[in-house]
Design a protein around this motif. Sequence first.
Motif, PDB file in Angstrom:
ATOM      1  N   GLN A   1      -5.259  46.453  36.487  1.00 17.62           N
ATOM      2  CA  GLN A   1      -4.185  46.054  35.580  1.00 17.62           C
ATOM      3  C   GLN A   1      -3.599  44.720  36.012  1.00 17.62           C
ATOM      4  OE1 GLN A   1      -1.792  49.609  35.309  1.00 17.62           O
ATOM      5  NE2 GLN A   1      -0.894  48.924  33.390  1.00 17.62           N
ATOM      6  N   VAL A   2      -3.446  43.785  35.105  1.00 18.51           N
ATOM      7  CA  VAL A   2      -2.877  42.492  35.475  1.00 18.51           C
ATOM      8  C   VAL A   2      -1.355  42.599  35.604  1.00 18.51           C
ATOM      9  CG1 VAL A   2      -4.732  41.157  34.408  1.00 18.51           C
ATOM     10  CG2 VAL A   2      -2.667  41.688  33.093  1.00 18.51           C
ATOM     11  N   GLY A   3      -0.798  41.681  36.384  1.00 17.56           N
ATOM     12  CA  GLY A   3       0.655  41.668  36.564  1.00 17.56           C
ATOM     13  C   GLY A   3       1.024  41.775  38.032  1.00 17.56           C
ATOM     14  N   LEU A   4       2.321  41.825  38.294  1.00 21.23           N
ATOM     15  CA  LEU A   4       2.794  41.956  39.676  1.00 21.23           C
ATOM     16  C   LEU A   4       2.563  43.380  40.156  1.00 21.23           C
ATOM     17  CD1 LEU A   4       6.263  40.128  39.750  1.00 21.23           C
ATOM     18  CD2 LEU A   4       4.151  39.437  40.894  1.00 21.23           C
ATOM     19  N   THR A   5       2.077  43.509  41.372  1.00 22.14           N
ATOM     20  CA  THR A   5       1.910  44.839  41.962  1.00 22.14           C
ATOM     21  C   THR A   5       2.015  44.698  43.477  1.00 22.14           C
ATOM     22  OG1 THR A   5       0.508  46.810  42.082  1.00 22.14           O
ATOM     23  CG2 THR A   5      -0.619  44.690  42.086  1.00 22.14           C
ATOM     24  N   ALA A   6       1.824  45.778  44.182  1.00 19.29           N
ATOM     25  CA  ALA A   6       1.889  45.700  45.647  1.00 19.29           C
ATOM     26  C   ALA A   6       0.733  46.470  46.254  1.00 19.29           C
ATOM     27  CB  ALA A   6       3.207  46.254  46.156  1.00 19.29           C
ATOM     28  N   LEU A   7       0.103  45.855  47.259  1.00 24.33           N
ATOM     29  CA  LEU A   7      -0.898  46.530  48.066  1.00 24.33           C
ATOM     30  C   LEU A   7      -0.159  47.320  49.130  1.00 24.33           C
ATOM     31  CD1 LEU A   7      -3.183  43.425  48.685  1.00 24.33           C
ATOM     32  CD2 LEU A   7      -3.437  45.129  46.864  1.00 24.33           C
ATOM     33  N   ARG A   8      -0.684  48.474  49.467  1.00 23.83           N
ATOM     34  CA  ARG A   8      -0.056  49.264  50.535  1.00 23.83           C
ATOM     35  C   ARG A   8      -1.136  49.870  51.416  1.00 23.83           C
ATOM     36  NH1 ARG A   8       4.524  53.146  48.095  1.00 23.83           N
ATOM     37  NH2 ARG A   8       5.427  52.891  50.131  1.00 23.83           N
TER      38      ARG A   8
ATOM     39  N   ILE B   1       2.381  44.574  50.578  1.00 21.50           N
ATOM     40  CA  ILE B   1       2.237  43.148  50.302  1.00 21.50           C
ATOM     41  C   ILE B   1       2.198  42.961  48.795  1.00 21.50           C
ATOM     42  CG2 ILE B   1       0.596  41.224  50.378  1.00 21.50           C
ATOM     43  CD1 ILE B   1       0.029  41.860  53.237  1.00 21.50           C
ATOM     44  N   GLU B   2       3.113  42.177  48.276  1.00 18.81           N
ATOM     45  CA  GLU B   2       3.171  41.975  46.829  1.00 18.81           C
ATOM     46  C   GLU B   2       2.157  40.924  46.397  1.00 18.81           C
ATOM     47  OE1 GLU B   2       7.197  41.436  45.544  1.00 18.81           O
ATOM     48  OE2 GLU B   2       7.727  43.481  46.148  1.00 18.81           O
ATOM     49  N   VAL B   3       1.395  41.239  45.398  1.00 14.98           N
ATOM     50  CA  VAL B   3       0.374  40.307  44.895  1.00 14.98           C
ATOM     51  C   VAL B   3       0.467  40.222  43.367  1.00 14.98           C
ATOM     52  CG1 VAL B   3      -1.256  40.747  46.780  1.00 14.98           C
ATOM     53  CG2 VAL B   3      -1.374  42.142  44.718  1.00 14.98           C
ATOM     54  N   LYS B   4      -0.151  39.189  42.845  1.00 10.63           N
ATOM     55  CA  LYS B   4      -0.189  39.035  41.393  1.00 10.63           C
ATOM     56  C   LYS B   4      -1.646  39.202  40.944  1.00 10.63           C
ATOM     57  CE  LYS B   4       1.490  36.036  37.757  1.00 10.63           C
ATOM     58  NZ  LYS B   4       1.914  34.687  37.392  1.00 10.63           N
TER      59      LYS B   4
END
Lengths: 100, 408
Positions: free
Chosen positions: B366-373, B403-406
Amino acid sequence: MKIFIKTLVSVSLLSLVVAIASGANEQSIAWDKSPTGVLVQSRCSICHSLDYILMNAGFLKPTGWEAEVTKMRKAYGAPVSDEEAKEITAYLNQQFGAGN
Amino acid sequence: MDSNKPHSKRRRQLLSTLALTPVAVATQSALGGAPYLPTGAVASARQAALPGKATLLKRSYRPPNYETPLAALNQELTPNEQLFVRWHMASIPEISPQKFRLTVGADYHAKTLRFSLADLKRQFTAVDVTAVCQCAGFRRGYSDPHVPGVQWGHGAVGNATWTGVRLRDVLRHAGIDAATVEVAFRGEDRASLDSTPRFIKSLPTYKTLDDQTILAYAMNGKPIPHWNGAPLRLVVPGWVATYWMKQITRIDCLKAPLTNFWMNTAYRLPVGKFPGDTRFGTQANDKTVPITEMVVNSLITNMVDGQQVKSNQPLVIEGVAWDGGSGIEQVEVSWDDGLSWSPATLAKALSRYSFQRFSASITPTQVGLTALRVRAVSYSGQTQTEQLIFNNGGYHNNVPHRIEVKVV
């Protein structure tokens, strides 16, 4: 000032040399030259660079800075009088407390 | 959160006059989810190098407190010049390995021994121990609410192969006996003032007799860097680094528990909140116990906050996990901020006290702001806590690294 000079004299030459070597970059820390700013600098920087204060800026409540000043005096033996402690605590709250 | 409130005008003026380039670090979560470092910690951090060390992230100049960049942790062994630096005292003498002497004694009998570094190497068997060195205050800067102290981020940790002699061999040679309840260690670092208590810490006797606890003179096959405790430091695998005393010159077998600020006031946890309350019984009281063993933890080390990643393409996540010495059984990663988790592949670790390298390939859809954990499980069954277990020292923060990624 008398206490400060006495303190500096009690620092061994070796530790002074090493402290300066490790702390050369702390000269780049800009600091307030107001009378209270100078008081804070003269007392706190005996033992640590002033970024120790800057690093903890923005979140401590008044009781938090008061506890830090008390810890420096009681646990670490910082040469700060009762009157100076009040002045330093008020300054830290004003400049570096929560919301500032 | 307090740390997100704007600075006063006066404060802004102070900060704006600071020299050198501030380190670019986000001060707020774009998604509003995670606690971030205090504003003052972000503003006062600098890229800086101590003599003989690589450029690290400066938290304080004096005493020197510098943390390792996350990218340098993307390998099992941390290079000597990149290991974090942490001192309580501003005066750290250069000690010549030739002139160095270690005094070992007991407060209950007269026998006191002195060793040069050459004596230690000649008289005792050399051993290698690969172990994670993690500051007790690791991730303190992310405490919510924030707590005072060195505002460490993710870099107050490293892993190395340490070479030295077993502490128990030295203690037995010195005649340690059943009267010993704790063993105390004194570092040569000193404060500017004589009124500041010397940095002296103790360990429970059983830990000093552990065959993995060593007096180390080498790190990754080279002398330990000056800023990391040369010529001799303690390595206490599995336990937080407050016990890994640096520049040790004196060891004392004690028949009564050590009483000083560093044991009785600092480095303590509230009773009942974390595992291991009984590990250091001679220093426990009704309300608090000393921090001892590290909790299970993990970091993503090949990505940075704010990075862009591509949707519907495999993304390789790498990092390290560790615990107090049981070893890492499982690591999972998530690309959707914890909704779904995928297992990572574990490399073979050098020891159960070492960084456990992991990698995982995940595909953000899914595109958009998300976070890796990332989250790890240890062989002792410990898991990382979803919610911070708050304590006044900011210790034992093992909330899954995020870590927040786009996704584009």
